[in-house]
Design a protein around this motif. Sequence first.
Motif, PDB file in Angstrom:
ATOM      1  N   HIS A  33      -6.747   5.240  11.472  1.00 36.64           N
ATOM      2  CA  HIS A  33      -6.891   3.961  10.772  1.00 36.64           C
ATOM      3  C   HIS A  33      -6.523   2.773  11.655  1.00 36.64           C
ATOM      4  CE1 HIS A  33      -7.431   5.627   6.648  1.00 36.64           C
ATOM      5  NE2 HIS A  33      -6.690   6.609   7.110  1.00 36.64           N
TER       6      HIS A  33
ATOM      7  N   ASP B 151      -1.169  -4.901   3.049  1.00 37.68           N
ATOM      8  CA  ASP B 151      -2.479  -5.418   3.444  1.00 37.68           C
ATOM      9  C   ASP B 151      -2.623  -6.777   2.772  1.00 37.68           C
ATOM     10  OD1 ASP B 151      -5.220  -6.090   3.634  1.00 37.68           O
ATOM     11  OD2 ASP B 151      -5.792  -3.980   3.744  1.00 37.68           O
TER      12      ASP B 151
ATOM     13  N   ASN C 246      -6.420   1.657   4.379  1.00 41.37           N
ATOM     14  CA  ASN C 246      -6.781   2.548   3.275  1.00 41.37           C
ATOM     15  C   ASN C 246      -6.426   3.992   3.609  1.00 41.37           C
ATOM     16  OD1 ASN C 246      -8.843   3.503   4.926  1.00 41.37           O
ATOM     17  ND2 ASN C 246     -10.495   2.884   3.583  1.00 41.37           N
TER      18      ASN C 246
ATOM     19  N   THR D 292      -2.136   7.334  -0.026  1.00 45.86           N
ATOM     20  CA  THR D 292      -1.004   6.465  -0.349  1.00 45.86           C
ATOM     21  C   THR D 292       0.150   7.209  -1.000  1.00 45.86           C
ATOM     22  OG1 THR D 292      -1.982   5.886  -2.489  1.00 45.86           O
ATOM     23  CG2 THR D 292      -2.501   4.443  -0.624  1.00 45.86           C
TER      24      THR D 292
ATOM     25  N   THR E 263     -10.548   2.002   6.935  1.00 47.52           N
ATOM     26  CA  THR E 263     -10.015   0.698   7.328  1.00 47.52           C
ATOM     27  C   THR E 263      -8.584   0.851   7.823  1.00 47.52           C
ATOM     28  OG1 THR E 263      -9.036   0.084   5.191  1.00 47.52           O
ATOM     29  CG2 THR E 263     -11.410  -0.316   5.484  1.00 47.52           C
TER      30      THR E 263
ATOM     31  N   ILE F 245       0.825  -1.204   0.000  1.00 55.07           N
ATOM     32  CA  ILE F 245       0.000   0.000   0.000  1.00 55.07           C
ATOM     33  C   ILE F 245       0.858   1.251   0.000  1.00 55.07           C
ATOM     34  CG2 ILE F 245      -1.901   1.201   1.151  1.00 55.07           C
ATOM     35  CD1 ILE F 245      -2.605  -1.617   0.186  1.00 55.07           C
TER      36      ILE F 245
END
Length: 276
Positions: A196, A111, A154, A157, A151, A97
């Motif tokens: 997160h 992930d 997520n 990035t 989450t 990620i």
Amino acid sequence: MKITQVFTLGICCILICAACDAKSHTCMDTITNKQKVLSFYKQIVGQRKTELIPEFIVENYKQHNPTVKQGRAGITEMVNYLKTLPPPPEDAKSPIIRAIQDGDLVVTHLDISFLGRRMAVIDLFKLKDGMLTEHWDAIQPLPDESGKTVTATNGTTEIDHNASTESSRSVVEQFYKSVVNNRSDNLFIDAAYVEHAASVIASGLGLADYLAEPDRSVKIHRLIAEGDFVVAQSQFNRSGKTFVFYEIFRVAKGKIAEHWSVEQVVPDDVKVEDMF
């Protein structure tokens, strides 16, 4: 080969990393340390090219995962085991990620889903002259996050390379000083901050209160930064156990805007200092 639970999780990580779409390189003089790590994932662990291990790994490679052998032998053993397993599908999504580089250190945030289990993983590599010399990691099983907007992995990035790396690092340093000294963290947490980290969310506490819980005793070992992202490698205590603790912060306009983490208990038969 005897596979322990932690080693199995590491194998799962490496198996799924075969999907990494990083460009393949072997010339260590023309690529960044980050590209070298991504190429390692692709060619060594993804394509199982054990013959290329000497191009990526130094002979005295230091492994801080207590379930993996030291040196090239540990990587070779793991890749040879992977050769006995079915390869992942060619269209599998890369689990990587985020990738953050600070000088000779590279952090990857992954992930992973495997056999019905989902895990967050953070790997930390040290390089010298384009060769991987040292590795640390932490793996944390994740709860069911079906239908959730936020989450454990997520969010943002892409690294903002226009942001000052040193300013971002300074914000995280000052935030931790405020936590240690029991001062207000309002100066360092953005009003629209997004949490997160599954463990922080489950605690029902804000990040500063989570870190400042009695007897937690967070100890930072490294702060690794690139642009607006900062990674803290640390340890903390809970219920008489010591945990390896990796956090990723995104800093925006001088405040912490997003936060991710992975934590893993140090096995009873392992010295804490060996994990760092």
